[in-house]
Motif scaffolding. Structure first.
Motif, mmCIF file in Angstrom:
data_model
loop_
_atom_site.group_PDB
_atom_site.id
_atom_site.type_symbol
_atom_site.label_atom_id
_atom_site.label_comp_id
_atom_site.label_asym_id
_atom_site.label_seq_id
_atom_site.Cartn_x
_atom_site.Cartn_y
_atom_site.Cartn_z
ATOM 1 N N UNK A 1 48.002 39.608 54.088
ATOM 2 C CA UNK A 1 47.311 38.321 54.090
ATOM 3 C C UNK A 1 46.012 38.393 53.300
ATOM 4 N N UNK A 2 45.254 39.478 53.486
ATOM 5 C CA UNK A 2 43.994 39.626 52.766
ATOM 6 C C UNK A 2 44.229 39.808 51.278
ATOM 7 N N UNK A 3 45.267 40.560 50.921
ATOM 8 C CA UNK A 3 45.585 40.766 49.505
ATOM 9 C C UNK A 3 45.976 39.445 48.850
ATOM 10 N N UNK A 4 46.742 38.620 49.564
ATOM 11 C CA UNK A 4 47.117 37.309 49.025
ATOM 12 C C UNK A 4 45.894 36.424 48.836
ATOM 13 N N UNK A 5 44.972 36.487 49.800
ATOM 14 C CA UNK A 5 43.764 35.670 49.680
ATOM 15 C C UNK A 5 42.889 36.154 48.529
ATOM 16 N N UNK A 6 42.816 37.468 48.325
ATOM 17 C CA UNK A 6 42.070 38.009 47.203
ATOM 18 C C UNK A 6 42.678 37.543 45.883
ATOM 19 N N UNK A 7 44.009 37.537 45.806
ATOM 20 C CA UNK A 7 44.674 37.049 44.596
ATOM 21 C C UNK A 7 44.360 35.579 44.358
ATOM 22 N N UNK A 8 44.285 34.821 45.432
ATOM 23 C CA UNK A 8 43.950 33.405 45.292
ATOM 24 C C UNK A 8 42.530 33.236 44.755
ATOM 25 N N UNK A 9 41.567 34.021 45.265
ATOM 26 C CA UNK A 9 40.201 33.958 44.753
ATOM 27 C C UNK A 9 40.149 34.345 43.285
ATOM 28 N N UNK A 10 40.952 35.335 42.894
ATOM 29 C CA UNK A 10 40.994 35.737 41.490
ATOM 30 C C UNK A 10 41.550 34.612 40.626
ATOM 31 N N UNK A 11 42.543 33.912 41.132
ATOM 32 C CA UNK A 11 43.187 32.844 40.368
ATOM 33 C C UNK A 11 42.221 31.698 40.094
ATOM 34 N N UNK A 12 41.343 31.405 41.048
ATOM 35 C CA UNK A 12 40.381 30.308 40.835
ATOM 36 C C UNK A 12 39.021 30.842 40.380
ATOM 37 N N UNK A 13 39.020 32.093 39.899
ATOM 38 C CA UNK A 13 37.811 32.696 39.301
ATOM 39 C C UNK A 13 36.641 32.767 40.278
ATOM 40 N N UNK A 14 36.917 33.139 41.517
ATOM 41 C CA UNK A 14 35.857 33.300 42.507
ATOM 42 C C UNK A 14 35.770 34.730 43.027
ATOM 43 N N UNK A 15 36.555 35.620 42.430
ATOM 44 C CA UNK A 15 36.509 37.026 42.822
ATOM 45 C C UNK A 15 35.283 37.675 42.184
ATOM 46 N N UNK A 16 34.375 38.180 43.011
ATOM 47 C CA UNK A 16 33.147 38.816 42.528
ATOM 48 C C UNK A 16 33.045 40.246 43.045
ATOM 49 N N UNK A 17 34.163 40.960 43.004
ATOM 50 C CA UNK A 17 34.219 42.306 43.560
ATOM 51 C C UNK A 17 33.587 43.356 42.665
ATOM 52 N N UNK A 18 33.343 43.049 41.403
ATOM 53 C CA UNK A 18 32.675 43.998 40.514
ATOM 54 C C UNK A 18 31.813 43.216 39.528
ATOM 55 N N UNK A 19 30.907 43.882 38.802
ATOM 56 C CA UNK A 19 29.997 43.160 37.890
ATOM 57 C C UNK A 19 30.713 42.338 36.828
ATOM 58 N N UNK A 20 31.816 42.868 36.286
ATOM 59 C CA UNK A 20 32.522 42.121 35.247
ATOM 60 C C UNK A 20 33.106 40.824 35.800
ATOM 61 N N UNK A 21 33.746 40.894 36.966
ATOM 62 C CA UNK A 21 34.329 39.692 37.563
ATOM 63 C C UNK A 21 33.239 38.728 38.026
ATOM 64 N N UNK A 22 32.109 39.270 38.433
ATOM 65 C CA UNK A 22 30.996 38.403 38.825
ATOM 66 C C UNK A 22 30.476 37.622 37.626
ATOM 67 N N UNK A 23 30.321 38.302 36.507
ATOM 68 C CA UNK A 23 29.874 37.626 35.279
ATOM 69 C C UNK A 23 30.873 36.564 34.852
ATOM 70 N N UNK A 24 32.158 36.890 34.893
ATOM 71 C CA UNK A 24 33.189 35.920 34.544
ATOM 72 C C UNK A 24 33.154 34.723 35.488
#
Length: 421
Positions: free
Chosen positions: A22-45
Motif C-alpha cells: 500500500x505504501x509503495x503504491x502511494x509513493x508511486x502515486x506521489x511520483x506520478x503527480x510530481x510530489x515525491x520529494x525523497x531526494x534533492x533531485x526529485x525535490x527540485x523537480x
C-alpha cells in the motif's frame, strides 16, 4: 542524523506485506503527480513543476488569452483573475503543507502506518484497504472536473477561429495546470479523510471494550492513545483546515461580488469556469469538514456509551447485591437487547448510532467498583476528544455557526450589490 533520515524516508521497510504494498503504491502515486520529494533531485523537480503549472502558465494565460479585447461575448473571460487567484491560493497552501508533512514526518509516520502494529487485524486491514482506495477516491473527484474544464478549453480554442500550433500547446498546458492545481488540493483533503478514517476504526474497536474489559486503567489507557492521535492530527492539519476555510470563503464572496454587480455578464460561457472552480473548492472543504465532524462526533459518543455502561453495571450490581457474579444476562441486558431489536427496522440517521449499538453486558459490575466507574465517566465528560483547530472543536455545532456566519456575509453582500432585503 542517519536515524532521522531513515525515519523521514518516503519508502521505509515494512514487516507487513500488505502495508508495504500500500505504501509503495502511494509513493508511486506521489511520483506520478510530481510530489515525491525523497531526494534533492526529485525535490527540485517537484518545486519546478509546481512553479511552472501553478504560477508561470496561469500568468501567461491571463496575459495572452484572458485579456483579449477583440473576443466576442462568448469568448470573454471577465472572471479569470478570481479563478486563477483561487486555484493558486489553495494549491500553494496544499503543496506547502504536503511538502512539510513529508519532510518532517515521512509518509510512514504521517499516515500513522507505524502505529498499525499495535492495532487489531480488522483495523489494520480496513485502513490498508482504504489507503489503496485513496487514488480511486481522488480520481472520482478530480477527473469529472478536469473533463468538464478540458472540454471548455478545447471548445474555447477551436471556436475562436484559426488554431495554430502554439494555441494547441497553450490549450494542453492550461489543462495540465488546471489538473495539477485541483489534484494537489484534493490530495491533501483525501489524506486528511484517510487519517481520520483510521481513528474512526480505532474508536469503533475501542467501543467494544465495554463488553469485555474489567480494568478501568486499561480502558483509560486506550482512550488516552486515541486522544493523543487526535491531537496530533489536529496539530498537523490545523493550518490547512483554517486557511482552507478562509480562502474558500473569500473566493466565494469575491465571486458573488463580481457576478452581482451592475453590468456583469453571467452565462455558461463567461461564468462556467468560475462555477467549476467554486465547486472544486467547496467540495474539498466539504471533505475536510465532514471528516473532522464525523470523527469528533464518534469520539464524543464514547461519553454516552460509557455512561450507559456505568448505569447498566450499577443497576446490575444492585440486582445481585448478594455478591455473586451473575451467570446470566441481567434485566438491563435484556432490556437493552430488546430496545436494539425494536429499532432495527427504523431508518438510521446517517451513522449517529454506530457506537451506541454496542451491547451492554455488565458482567464485571462486581469486579469494578462504583467509584472507578464514576471516575471514568467523569473523565470522559471533562475530556471530550475530537479534531480541533487552535482549540476550536470541529463538531456539528461549529459547522452550523460557520454556515450562519457565511450566510450573513452573503446576505450583506447581496444587499450591497443588488439591494437584496
Amino acid at each position: 542524523m542517519e536515524d532521522e533520515r531513515s525515519n523521514t524516508s518516503l519508502l521505509p521497510s515494512f514487516t507487513t506485506t500488505k502495508e508495504g504494498i500500500a505504501l509503495k503504491s502511494f509513493k508511486s502515486f506521489l511520483t506520478w503527480i510530481c510530489l515525491d520529494q525523497s531526494n534533492p533531485w526529485k525535490t527540485t523537480l517537484s518545486y519546478s513543476i509546481f512553479f511552472l503549472l501553478t504560477i508561470a502558465i496561469p500568468i501567461l494565460n491571463h496575459i495572452i488569452y484572458a485579456s483579449c479585447k477583440t473576443c466576442d461575448s462568448h469568448h470573454l473571460r471577465p472572471y479569470d483573475s478570481i479563478i486563477q487567484l483561487s486555484l493558486f491560493s489553495v494549491s500553494t497552501l496544499s503543496f506547502l503543507c504536503l511538502s512539510s508533512f513529508t519532510h518532517n514526518y515521512g509518509i510512514k509516520r504521517f499516515l500513522f502506518l507505524d502505529k498499525l502494529g499495535h492495532s487489531s487485524d480488522k483495523v489494520r486491514q480496513g485502513y490498508v484497504d482504504q489507503l489503496q482506495r485513496s487514488a480511486k477516491i481522488l480520481a472520482s473527484f478530480v477527473l469529472p472536473i478536469f473533463v468538464i474544464d478540458g472540454g471548455y478549453k478545447i471548445w474555447w480554442f477551436v471556436s475562436a477561429g484559426n488554431v495554430y500550433v502554439y494555441d494547441m500547446i497553450a490549450c494542453v498546458l492550461q489543462m495540465c495546470s488546471w489538473l495539477y492545481r485541483t489534484a494537489i488540493f484534493f490530495v491533501v483533503c483525501v489524506l486528511f479523510r484517510l487519517i481520520c478514517y483510521l481513528q474512526i476504526l480505532k474508536l469503533e474497536e475501542f467501543a467494544r471494550v465495554f463488553e469485555k474489559e474489567s480494568d478501568v486503567g486499561n480502558i483509560l489507557t486506550e482512550h488516552l492513545k486515541i486522544r493523543r492521535n487526535l491531537r496530533i492530527i489536529s496539530h498537523r492539519f490545523r493550518v490547512f483546515v483554517l486557511m482552507t476555510v478562509v480562502l474558500v470563503t473569500m473566493s466565494q464572496l469575491a465571486s458573488l461580488l463580481v457576478t452581482t454587480k451592475a453590468g456583469s455578464t453571467v452565462d455558461v460561457y463567461t461564468a462556467g469556469e468560475l462555477a467549476l472552480c467554486s465547486i472544486t473548492l467547496v467540495t474539498g472543504l466539504f471533505i475536510c469538514l465532514r471528516s473532522a465532524t464525523k470523527i469528533t462526533h464518534r469520539a464524543q459518543s464514547i461519553t454516552s456509551l460509557a455512561t450507559k455502561w456505568h448505569v447498566c453495571a450499577t443497576i446490575n450490581s444492585f440486582d445481585d447485591f448478594d455478591g455473586n457474579t451473575p451467570t446470566t444476562p441481567s434485566r438491563v441486558s435484556h432490556t437493552d437487547a430488546n430496545w436494539d431489536s425494536d429499532n432495527d427496522g427504523e431508518e438510521e440517521n446517517g451513522d449517529d448510532d454506530d457506537l451506541d449499538n454496542t451491547k451492554m453486558i455488565p458482567i464485571f459490575s462486581i469486579s469494578i467498583s462504583y467509584q472507578k466507574r464514576q471516575a471514568l465517566v467523569n473523565y470522559f465528560e471533562q475530556n471530550k476528544a475530537g479534531i480541533t483547530v487552535f482549540g476550536f472543536v470541529l463538531d456539528r455545532t461549529s459547522i452550523h455557526m460557520m454556515f450562519v456566519i457565511q450566510m450573513s456575509l452573503t446576505l450583506w453582500l447581496l444587499n450591497k450589490t443588488i439591494g437584496f432585503s
